[in-house]
Write a protein that holds these residues in place. Structure first.
Motif, PDB file in Angstrom:
ATOM      1  N   GLY A 140      30.845  34.137  30.639  1.00  0.00           N
ATOM      2  CA  GLY A 140      29.937  33.177  31.258  1.00  0.00           C
ATOM      3  C   GLY A 140      28.563  33.310  30.629  1.00  0.00           C
ATOM      4  N   ASP A 141      27.567  32.717  31.268  1.00  0.00           N
ATOM      5  CA  ASP A 141      26.229  32.701  30.671  1.00  0.00           C
ATOM      6  C   ASP A 141      25.369  33.905  31.067  1.00  0.00           C
ATOM      7  OD1 ASP A 141      25.545  32.140  33.269  1.00  0.00           O
ATOM      8  OD2 ASP A 141      24.768  30.138  32.859  1.00  0.00           O
ATOM      9  N   GLY A 142      25.900  34.819  31.874  1.00  0.00           N
ATOM     10  CA  GLY A 142      25.168  36.026  32.233  1.00  0.00           C
ATOM     11  C   GLY A 142      24.187  35.868  33.377  1.00  0.00           C
ATOM     12  N   THR A 143      24.106  34.687  33.970  1.00  0.00           N
ATOM     13  CA  THR A 143      23.164  34.472  35.067  1.00  0.00           C
ATOM     14  C   THR A 143      23.750  34.876  36.407  1.00  0.00           C
ATOM     15  OG1 THR A 143      23.862  32.175  35.298  1.00  0.00           O
ATOM     16  CG2 THR A 143      21.967  32.611  33.864  1.00  0.00           C
ATOM     17  N   THR A 144      25.065  35.041  36.467  1.00  0.00           N
ATOM     18  CA  THR A 144      25.738  35.525  37.666  1.00  0.00           C
ATOM     19  C   THR A 144      26.764  36.568  37.241  1.00  0.00           C
ATOM     20  OG1 THR A 144      27.465  33.826  37.613  1.00  0.00           O
ATOM     21  CG2 THR A 144      25.478  33.319  38.883  1.00  0.00           C
ATOM     22  N   SER A 145      27.064  37.483  38.148  1.00  0.00           N
ATOM     23  CA  SER A 145      28.120  38.454  37.878  1.00  0.00           C
ATOM     24  C   SER A 145      28.757  38.847  39.200  1.00  0.00           C
ATOM     25  CB  SER A 145      27.567  39.679  37.150  1.00  0.00           C
ATOM     26  OG  SER A 145      26.637  40.357  37.958  1.00  0.00           O
TER      27      SER A 145
ATOM     28  N   TRP B 299      33.911  42.029  47.559  1.00  0.00           N
ATOM     29  CA  TRP B 299      33.301  41.927  46.234  1.00  0.00           C
ATOM     30  C   TRP B 299      31.792  42.014  46.355  1.00  0.00           C
ATOM     31  CZ3 TRP B 299      36.242  40.230  41.756  1.00  0.00           C
ATOM     32  CH2 TRP B 299      37.608  40.050  42.019  1.00  0.00           C
ATOM     33  N   ASN B 300      31.156  42.384  45.267  1.00  0.00           N
ATOM     34  CA  ASN B 300      29.703  42.319  45.121  1.00  0.00           C
ATOM     35  C   ASN B 300      29.393  41.201  44.136  1.00  0.00           C
ATOM     36  OD1 ASN B 300      29.163  44.651  46.701  1.00  0.00           O
ATOM     37  ND2 ASN B 300      29.680  45.938  44.956  1.00  0.00           N
ATOM     38  N   GLY B 301      28.315  40.509  44.377  1.00  0.00           N
ATOM     39  CA  GLY B 301      27.869  39.476  43.451  1.00  0.00           C
ATOM     40  C   GLY B 301      26.402  39.648  43.142  1.00  0.00           C
ATOM     41  N   THR B 302      25.993  39.145  41.995  1.00  0.00           N
ATOM     42  CA  THR B 302      24.591  39.191  41.581  1.00  0.00           C
ATOM     43  C   THR B 302      24.209  37.840  40.993  1.00  0.00           C
ATOM     44  OG1 THR B 302      24.826  41.526  41.033  1.00  0.00           O
ATOM     45  CG2 THR B 302      22.927  40.397  40.112  1.00  0.00           C
ATOM     46  N   ILE B 303      23.025  37.389  41.348  1.00  0.00           N
ATOM     47  CA  ILE B 303      22.480  36.148  40.788  1.00  0.00           C
ATOM     48  C   ILE B 303      21.101  36.464  40.216  1.00  0.00           C
ATOM     49  CG2 ILE B 303      21.671  33.798  41.275  1.00  0.00           C
ATOM     50  CD1 ILE B 303      23.640  33.739  43.645  1.00  0.00           C
ATOM     51  N   LEU B 304      20.893  36.091  38.967  1.00  0.00           N
ATOM     52  CA  LEU B 304      19.563  36.202  38.369  1.00  0.00           C
ATOM     53  C   LEU B 304      18.790  34.932  38.712  1.00  0.00           C
ATOM     54  CD1 LEU B 304      20.427  37.597  34.819  1.00  0.00           C
ATOM     55  CD2 LEU B 304      19.829  38.857  36.884  1.00  0.00           C
ATOM     56  N   GLY B 305      17.592  35.099  39.248  1.00  0.00           N
ATOM     57  CA  GLY B 305      16.794  33.945  39.638  1.00  0.00           C
ATOM     58  C   GLY B 305      16.537  33.005  38.472  1.00  0.00           C
ATOM     59  N   PRO B 306      16.672  31.690  38.711  1.00  0.00           N
ATOM     60  CA  PRO B 306      16.459  30.720  37.633  1.00  0.00           C
ATOM     61  C   PRO B 306      15.010  30.687  37.156  1.00  0.00           C
ATOM     62  CG  PRO B 306      17.341  29.651  39.619  1.00  0.00           C
ATOM     63  CD  PRO B 306      17.055  31.068  39.965  1.00  0.00           C
ATOM     64  N   PRO B 307      14.815  30.450  35.857  1.00  0.00           N
ATOM     65  CA  PRO B 307      13.451  30.368  35.324  1.00  0.00           C
ATOM     66  C   PRO B 307      12.704  29.154  35.877  1.00  0.00           C
ATOM     67  CG  PRO B 307      15.052  29.733  33.645  1.00  0.00           C
ATOM     68  CD  PRO B 307      15.827  30.221  34.837  1.00  0.00           C
TER      69      PRO B 307
ATOM     70  N   SER C 198      21.309  40.239  45.288  1.00  0.00           N
ATOM     71  CA  SER C 198      22.604  40.870  45.524  1.00  0.00           C
ATOM     72  C   SER C 198      23.286  40.182  46.699  1.00  0.00           C
ATOM     73  CB  SER C 198      22.429  42.353  45.848  1.00  0.00           C
ATOM     74  OG  SER C 198      21.845  43.017  44.756  1.00  0.00           O
ATOM     75  N   LEU C 199      24.599  40.027  46.569  1.00  0.00           N
ATOM     76  CA  LEU C 199      25.383  39.370  47.608  1.00  0.00           C
ATOM     77  C   LEU C 199      26.653  40.161  47.877  1.00  0.00           C
ATOM     78  CD1 LEU C 199      24.413  37.077  45.308  1.00  0.00           C
ATOM     79  CD2 LEU C 199      25.156  35.579  47.121  1.00  0.00           C
ATOM     80  N   LYS C 200      27.217  39.941  49.066  1.00  0.00           N
ATOM     81  CA  LYS C 200      28.549  40.459  49.347  1.00  0.00           C
ATOM     82  C   LYS C 200      29.460  39.260  49.569  1.00  0.00           C
ATOM     83  CE  LYS C 200      27.611  41.367  54.230  1.00  0.00           C
ATOM     84  NZ  LYS C 200      27.650  42.361  55.296  1.00  0.00           N
ATOM     85  N   ILE C 201      30.683  39.411  49.110  1.00  0.00           N
ATOM     86  CA  ILE C 201      31.659  38.325  49.137  1.00  0.00           C
ATOM     87  C   ILE C 201      32.939  38.871  49.753  1.00  0.00           C
ATOM     88  CG2 ILE C 201      32.975  36.706  47.704  1.00  0.00           C
ATOM     89  CD1 ILE C 201      30.759  37.281  45.494  1.00  0.00           C
ATOM     90  N   HIS C 202      33.528  38.104  50.663  1.00  0.00           N
ATOM     91  CA  HIS C 202      34.799  38.513  51.258  1.00  0.00           C
ATOM     92  C   HIS C 202      35.836  37.416  51.045  1.00  0.00           C
ATOM     93  CE1 HIS C 202      37.644  40.518  53.864  1.00  0.00           C
ATOM     94  NE2 HIS C 202      37.870  39.354  54.427  1.00  0.00           N
TER      95      HIS C 202
ATOM     96  N   LEU D 224      28.800  31.351  43.069  1.00  0.00           N
ATOM     97  CA  LEU D 224      27.547  31.971  42.628  1.00  0.00           C
ATOM     98  C   LEU D 224      26.718  31.003  41.782  1.00  0.00           C
ATOM     99  CD1 LEU D 224      28.855  35.548  41.770  1.00  0.00           C
ATOM    100  CD2 LEU D 224      27.570  34.843  43.800  1.00  0.00           C
ATOM    101  N   GLY D 225      27.383  30.250  40.927  1.00  0.00           N
ATOM    102  CA  GLY D 225      26.678  29.261  40.106  1.00  0.00           C
ATOM    103  C   GLY D 225      26.040  28.170  40.949  1.00  0.00           C
ATOM    104  N   GLU D 226      26.750  27.736  41.992  1.00  0.00           N
ATOM    105  CA  GLU D 226      26.175  26.696  42.850  1.00  0.00           C
ATOM    106  C   GLU D 226      24.990  27.235  43.647  1.00  0.00           C
ATOM    107  OE1 GLU D 226      27.402  23.229  45.956  1.00  0.00           O
ATOM    108  OE2 GLU D 226      28.554  23.639  44.155  1.00  0.00           O
ATOM    109  N   LEU D 227      25.070  28.474  44.100  1.00  0.00           N
ATOM    110  CA  LEU D 227      23.916  29.065  44.793  1.00  0.00           C
ATOM    111  C   LEU D 227      22.712  29.140  43.857  1.00  0.00           C
ATOM    112  CD1 LEU D 227      25.699  31.856  46.834  1.00  0.00           C
ATOM    113  CD2 LEU D 227      24.290  30.004  47.791  1.00  0.00           C
ATOM    114  N   ARG D 228      22.941  29.490  42.614  1.00  0.00           N
ATOM    115  CA  ARG D 228      21.846  29.554  41.632  1.00  0.00           C
ATOM    116  C   ARG D 228      21.257  28.160  41.400  1.00  0.00           C
ATOM    117  NH1 ARG D 228      20.566  29.920  36.055  1.00  0.00           N
ATOM    118  NH2 ARG D 228      19.058  31.590  35.702  1.00  0.00           N
TER     119      ARG D 228
END
Length: 138
Positions: free
Chosen positions: A22-27, A41-49, A59-63, A114-118
């Motif tokens: 992917g583009d590295g903005t979410t994991s 699961w754990n999720g991470t979103i890098l804030g958009p520029p 940081s997020l938690k996903i079930h 995660l992409g939609e949240l970003r």
């Protein structure tokens, strides 16, 4: 078309998440590597520029319950964030207020959510919303 079983689907997502495809903005990845049901699961979103979220890491938690991917995962932010789709005391994402969750389709993935949240963070109505202090958690 054959329906991919839950565990096979989650194994595919785990592999993709671990390889950073992917583009590295979410994991995302398993919260507990010993979880044979691959539910938490754990999720991470890098804030958009060019937004108030720039240079922040969320940081997020996903079930994923036993019905995933036929039903949407439950998502909650661990990092405090001010977004209309996020409950301001629990951090839970309101499925009715995030289009990919309200119109869930089994072809959607954890990366989709995660992409939609970003994208929500970067939307014109949200990109300048006042945010809690960086580093605060729910």
């Amino acid at each position: 078309m054959a329906k991919v079983p839950r565990n096979f689907r989650l194994l595919e997502e785990l592999e993709k998440g671990e390889k950073g495809i992917g583009d590295g903005t979410t994991s995302y990845g398993l919260a507990n590597p010993d979880d044979i049901f691959m539910s938490d699961w754990n999720g991470t979103i890098l804030g958009p520029p060019h937004t108030v979220h720039e240079n922040r890491i969320y940081s997020l938690k996903i079930h994923c319950d036993q019905n995933y991917p036929d039903s949407a995962p439950a998502i909650a932010f661990l990092s405090k964030v001010n977004l209309p789709c996020v409950h301001q005391t629990t951090g839970k994402v309101d499925p009715a207020r995030l289009p990919c969750l309200s119109r869930w389709d089994r072809s959607f993935t954890l990366e989709t959510v995660l992409g939609e949240l970003r994208r929500e963070m970067a939307s014109p109505s949200n990109k300048k919303l006042p945010q809690p202090a960086e580093g605060t958690n729910f």
